[in-house]
Design a protein around this motif. Sequence first.
Motif, PDB file in Angstrom:
ATOM      1  N   THR A  66       0.191   7.710  25.632  1.00 16.80           N
ATOM      2  CA  THR A  66      -0.345   8.148  26.913  1.00 16.80           C
ATOM      3  C   THR A  66       0.717   8.033  27.998  1.00 16.80           C
ATOM      4  N   ALA A  85      -2.581   6.625  32.427  1.00 15.67           N
ATOM      5  CA  ALA A  85      -4.000   6.344  32.224  1.00 15.67           C
ATOM      6  C   ALA A  85      -4.699   6.275  33.569  1.00 15.67           C
ATOM      7  N   LYS A 123      -0.576   3.255  35.018  1.00 14.50           N
ATOM      8  CA  LYS A 123      -2.014   3.383  35.234  1.00 14.50           C
ATOM      9  C   LYS A 123      -2.306   3.688  36.704  1.00 14.50           C
TER      10      LYS A 123
END
Length: 187
Positions: A43, A46, A85
Amino acid sequence: MRKLTFAMNLSVDGYIAAPGGDLGWSVPGDELFQWWSDRVGATGLALYGRRLWETMSPHWPTADQQPGATPAEIEFARRWRDMPKVVFSSTLSAVDWNARLVTGDAVTEITRLKGEDGGPMDIGGATLAAAAMRAGLIDEYVTVTHPVLVGGGKPFFTALDTWVNLTLVDTRAFPNGVVMTKYRTRR
């Protein structure tokens, strides 16, 4: 343009959490845990809603330092800490662990992030994902369905104004009757 995927564990009756926020039914076995860890490792960014952030952030930053941590838990903790994130919340005042806080309009910010260069994005948290679903921003839906009926709680899908047509692109069966299905949004 970056791809946005909504992936969560859910019950056969469509809930990501049972009444009271209970997640005890969704504890992954070793193979599924590794699959989730590999997703985190792949990823690029996020996107977390506040509730999911408050579930993950107390445990994973230091999980690799806990007595008895397994090699898989150590690897997941490292990947989770390293993964950039963005946390969306109107009530939190600060976040840490390679995260930044967004307090404004989530749809506007997700749209901006999708337009940037970078790796794939995952969105987590039913409320945040619901806003992205209604705005047509989600490119893939990944359901990791556990063989349990919980009878209520927090649903994976939100009410929509229009249909969203999907194309099945992958399936995988895990031990204990868990099934992953991946769908791509047809535009």
